[in-house]
Design a protein around this motif. Structure first.
Motif, PDB file in Angstrom:
ATOM      1  N   GLY A 153       0.798  -1.231   0.000  1.00  0.00           N
ATOM      2  CA  GLY A 153       0.000   0.000   0.000  1.00  0.00           C
ATOM      3  C   GLY A 153       0.822   1.268   0.000  1.00  0.00           C
ATOM      4  O   GLY A 153       0.295   2.347  -0.274  1.00  0.00           O
ATOM      5  N   GLY A 154       2.127   1.171   0.268  1.00  0.00           N
ATOM      6  CA  GLY A 154       2.965   2.358   0.264  1.00  0.00           C
ATOM      7  C   GLY A 154       3.414   2.775  -1.119  1.00  0.00           C
ATOM      8  O   GLY A 154       3.952   3.878  -1.291  1.00  0.00           O
ATOM      9  N   MET A 160      -3.180   4.835  -4.393  1.00  0.00           N
ATOM     10  CA  MET A 160      -4.361   5.198  -5.184  1.00  0.00           C
ATOM     11  C   MET A 160      -5.498   4.210  -4.937  1.00  0.00           C
ATOM     12  O   MET A 160      -6.667   4.607  -4.806  1.00  0.00           O
ATOM     13  CB  MET A 160      -4.009   5.232  -6.671  1.00  0.00           C
ATOM     14  N   CYS A 161      -5.188   2.920  -4.881  1.00  0.00           N
ATOM     15  CA  CYS A 161      -6.209   1.898  -4.612  1.00  0.00           C
ATOM     16  C   CYS A 161      -6.847   2.115  -3.243  1.00  0.00           C
ATOM     17  O   CYS A 161      -8.073   2.031  -3.093  1.00  0.00           O
ATOM     18  CB  CYS A 161      -5.595   0.503  -4.683  1.00  0.00           C
ATOM     19  N   ILE A 162      -6.024   2.396  -2.244  1.00  0.00           N
ATOM     20  CA  ILE A 162      -6.525   2.599  -0.879  1.00  0.00           C
ATOM     21  C   ILE A 162      -7.475   3.788  -0.825  1.00  0.00           C
ATOM     22  O   ILE A 162      -8.578   3.705  -0.284  1.00  0.00           O
ATOM     23  CB  ILE A 162      -5.347   2.800   0.092  1.00  0.00           C
ATOM     24  N   GLN A 163      -7.055   4.914  -1.406  1.00  0.00           N
ATOM     25  CA  GLN A 163      -7.865   6.130  -1.333  1.00  0.00           C
ATOM     26  C   GLN A 163      -9.172   5.980  -2.096  1.00  0.00           C
ATOM     27  O   GLN A 163     -10.231   6.412  -1.618  1.00  0.00           O
ATOM     28  CB  GLN A 163      -7.056   7.311  -1.872  1.00  0.00           C
ATOM     29  N   VAL A 170     -15.322   1.029   1.257  1.00  0.00           N
ATOM     30  CA  VAL A 170     -14.750  -0.315   1.334  1.00  0.00           C
ATOM     31  C   VAL A 170     -13.819  -0.395   2.542  1.00  0.00           C
ATOM     32  O   VAL A 170     -13.068   0.541   2.823  1.00  0.00           O
ATOM     33  CB  VAL A 170     -13.977  -0.654   0.036  1.00  0.00           C
ATOM     34  N   LYS A 171     -13.845  -1.501   3.257  1.00  0.00           N
ATOM     35  CA  LYS A 171     -12.939  -1.723   4.390  1.00  0.00           C
ATOM     36  C   LYS A 171     -11.612  -2.222   3.844  1.00  0.00           C
ATOM     37  O   LYS A 171     -11.561  -3.247   3.165  1.00  0.00           O
ATOM     38  CB  LYS A 171     -13.534  -2.742   5.363  1.00  0.00           C
ATOM     39  N   VAL A 172     -10.528  -1.494   4.154  1.00  0.00           N
ATOM     40  CA  VAL A 172      -9.243  -1.745   3.500  1.00  0.00           C
ATOM     41  C   VAL A 172      -8.210  -2.280   4.485  1.00  0.00           C
ATOM     42  O   VAL A 172      -8.031  -1.740   5.579  1.00  0.00           O
ATOM     43  CB  VAL A 172      -8.702  -0.448   2.851  1.00  0.00           C
ATOM     44  N   PHE A 173      -7.525  -3.350   4.065  1.00  0.00           N
ATOM     45  CA  PHE A 173      -6.320  -3.834   4.722  1.00  0.00           C
ATOM     46  C   PHE A 173      -5.170  -3.676   3.735  1.00  0.00           C
ATOM     47  O   PHE A 173      -5.369  -3.752   2.515  1.00  0.00           O
ATOM     48  CB  PHE A 173      -6.442  -5.317   5.103  1.00  0.00           C
ATOM     49  N   SER A 191      -9.068   5.187   8.189  1.00  0.00           N
ATOM     50  CA  SER A 191      -9.493   4.829   6.830  1.00  0.00           C
ATOM     51  C   SER A 191      -8.985   3.445   6.455  1.00  0.00           C
ATOM     52  O   SER A 191      -9.693   2.653   5.828  1.00  0.00           O
ATOM     53  CB  SER A 191      -8.965   5.867   5.829  1.00  0.00           C
ATOM     54  N   VAL A 192      -7.744   3.149   6.830  1.00  0.00           N
ATOM     55  CA  VAL A 192      -7.183   1.809   6.643  1.00  0.00           C
ATOM     56  C   VAL A 192      -7.390   1.023   7.934  1.00  0.00           C
ATOM     57  O   VAL A 192      -6.948   1.438   8.997  1.00  0.00           O
ATOM     58  CB  VAL A 192      -5.683   1.886   6.292  1.00  0.00           C
TER      59      VAL A 192
END
Length: 344
Positions: A153-154, A160-163, A170-173, A191-192
Motif C-alpha cells: 500500500g505504500g 491510489m487503490c486505498i484512497q 470499502v474496508k481496507v487492509f 481509513s485503513v
C-alpha cells in the motif's frame, strides 16, 4: 524539436535511450489536437507488450502521460478549443514522444484538466490512477461494505487503490514493505483498518487477515506482483505467495493480479473453484490498445482528475526533473521500475 526515444537492444541487451530530432506534420488531422506539453510522466517500457501487439520500431517513443495546453485543433474537433488545459495518455502506437515540446494527439485520448491541479501532479499520477480505477471498478466491481486487501500500500499504485476504495466505503487492509512505509500507512487509519508489516514476517499475512475478517476472508485482493515459488529471492521475498492470496480470498472473491506470467497449479485452481472466486489480469494498457470502450475510458480519466482536484485522491508527490536529465532519469526508471515526472 527534440524528443526522447528508446532503441531496443538486440536479444538481452539493455535498451538505450536517445534524444532524436522529430518533426510534426504541417497539416493537423481533422480529429487531432496539437498540445504544448507542460509535464510528462515517465514509466518503465514494456517492450514485450509492444512486440505482442505488433508494434516494432527501431525507435520507440518514451513518455506517454502528458499534461499541457491546447495550441491548435483539427477541423472536426468538438471537445477542445485553443488555450484549454488538457491531460491524457498517448496511445501505444503514437509516433510522438511525450517529451517533445509539442505533440499531436487524437481528441479522444484527452480530457480537460481542472485549473487547481498542477501539470506535474497529474502527469505523475495518471498511470497509477488509471490502474487503480481499472482494478477496483472494471475488474473487481467493488461496492460499499466490501473488504479489500491491497498489497504494498505504500507504492503510488497501492496508495491510489486505498484512497479510491475508502471513498467508496470499502474496508481496507494493506501490507507495508519497510518500517517507513508502515509509519506512513498507519497515519491513514482509521481509513485503513489494518496495516500488516510483511517485512517482519511474511507468514503472518494469512492469520492476521483471517482474524480481521472473522475467518471469512476478503472480497478483493490487489497485488503488485506475486511469488510463484516457495524459495525466496532477494527481489521477491516481500511479494505474497500465490497460495497465500487464494487462501485469504472469501467466497465469491476477486483476485486482481499484475503478474504477467502467473502460473497456477491444479491445487490452486481447485481452491479457487471451491470458493467460486475469480482471477483477473490487470493490464493498464488495454484502454489505449483498443478503442472498443473509449467512452468508458474517457469517463474514468475525467472522474479521476476531478477527484484529484478535490482532494479525494492525493497521489504521492513526484519531484519533477528538468528536461536535460530525462535520459538518465529514464534509465533509472526502466531499471528500477519506478516513476518520474519531467517538467518542460
Amino acid at each position: 524539436m527534440k524528443g526522447l526515444y528508446c532503441r531496443a537492444g538486440v536479444s538481452d541487451a539493455e535498451p538505450k535511450f536517445v534524444i532524436q530530432e522529430t518533426v510534426l506534420p504541417d497539416v493537423l488531422g481533422s480529429h487531432q489536437v496539437r498540445v504544448q506539453v507542460k509535464a510528462c510522466g515517465l514509466s518503465a517500457l514494456d517492450l514485450k507488450l509492444l512486440d505482442d501487439v505488433g508494434i516494432q520500431r527501431d525507435l520507440i517513443p518514451v513518455g506517454r502521460e502528458v499534461a499541457g495546453v491546447v495550441l491548435q485543433v483539427g477541423a472536426k474537433v468538438s471537445f477542445f478549443q485553443p488555450q484549454d488545459e488538457v491531460v491524457g495518455i498517448l496511445p501505444l502506437d503514437s509516433p510522438c514522444s511525450g517529451l517533445c515540446e509539442v505533440v499531436d494527439i487524437d481528441e479522444h485520448y484527452l480530457v480537460q484538466k481542472p485549473e487547481k491541479l498542477s501539470p506535474v501532479c497529474v502527469a505523475g499520477a495518471l498511470r497509477d490512477g488509471l490502474s487503480a480505477y481499472t482494478a477496483l471498478h472494471t475488474h473487481a466491481r467493488m461496492a460499499a461494505g466490501h473488504t479489500l486487501l491491497v498489497m504494498d500500500g505504500g507504492s503510488s499504485f497501492g496508495l491510489m487503490c486505498i484512497q479510491l476504495a475508502c471513498y467508496h466505503g470499502v474496508k481496507v487492509f494493506t501490507t507495508s514493505h519497510t518500517p517507513q512505509e508502515h509509519t506512513f500507512l498507519e497515519q491513514l487509519r482509521p481509513s485503513v483498518a489494518k496495516v500488516i508489516p510483511v517485512y517482519k514476517d511474511q507468514s503472518e499475512l494469512m492469520a492476521l487477515v483471517m482474524e480481521e475478517t472473522g475467518g471469512l476472508g476478503v472480497d478483493i485482493v490487489i497485488d503488485s506482483g506475486v511469488r510463484l515459488q516457495e524459495k525466496e529471492s532477494q527481489e521477491t521475498k516481500l511479494l505474497p505467495h500465490k497460495h497465500d492470496i487464494i487462501s485469504v480470498l472469501g467466497v465469491g472473491g476477486h483476485w486482481v493480479t499484475s503478474h504477467k506470467e502467473l502460473q497456477l497449479d491444479p491445487p490452486d485452481c481447485r481452491l479457487l473453484h471451491l470458493k467460486s472466486a475469480s482471477l483477473t489480469f490487470l493490464n493498464h494498457e488495454v484502454w489505449t490498445a483498443s478503442s472498443a470502450q473509449q467512452g468508458r475510458y474517457l469517463h474514468i480519466l475525467k472522474d479521476m482528475v476531478e477527484k484529484m482536484s478535490t482532494g479525494v485522491l492525493r497521489p504521492q508527490p513526484e519531484e519533477a526533473v528538468p528536461l536535460y536529465e530525462a535520459t538518465v532519469t529514464m534509465e533509472t526508471v526502466q531499471h528500477h521500475k519506478r516513476k518520474a515526472v519531467v517538467q518542460l
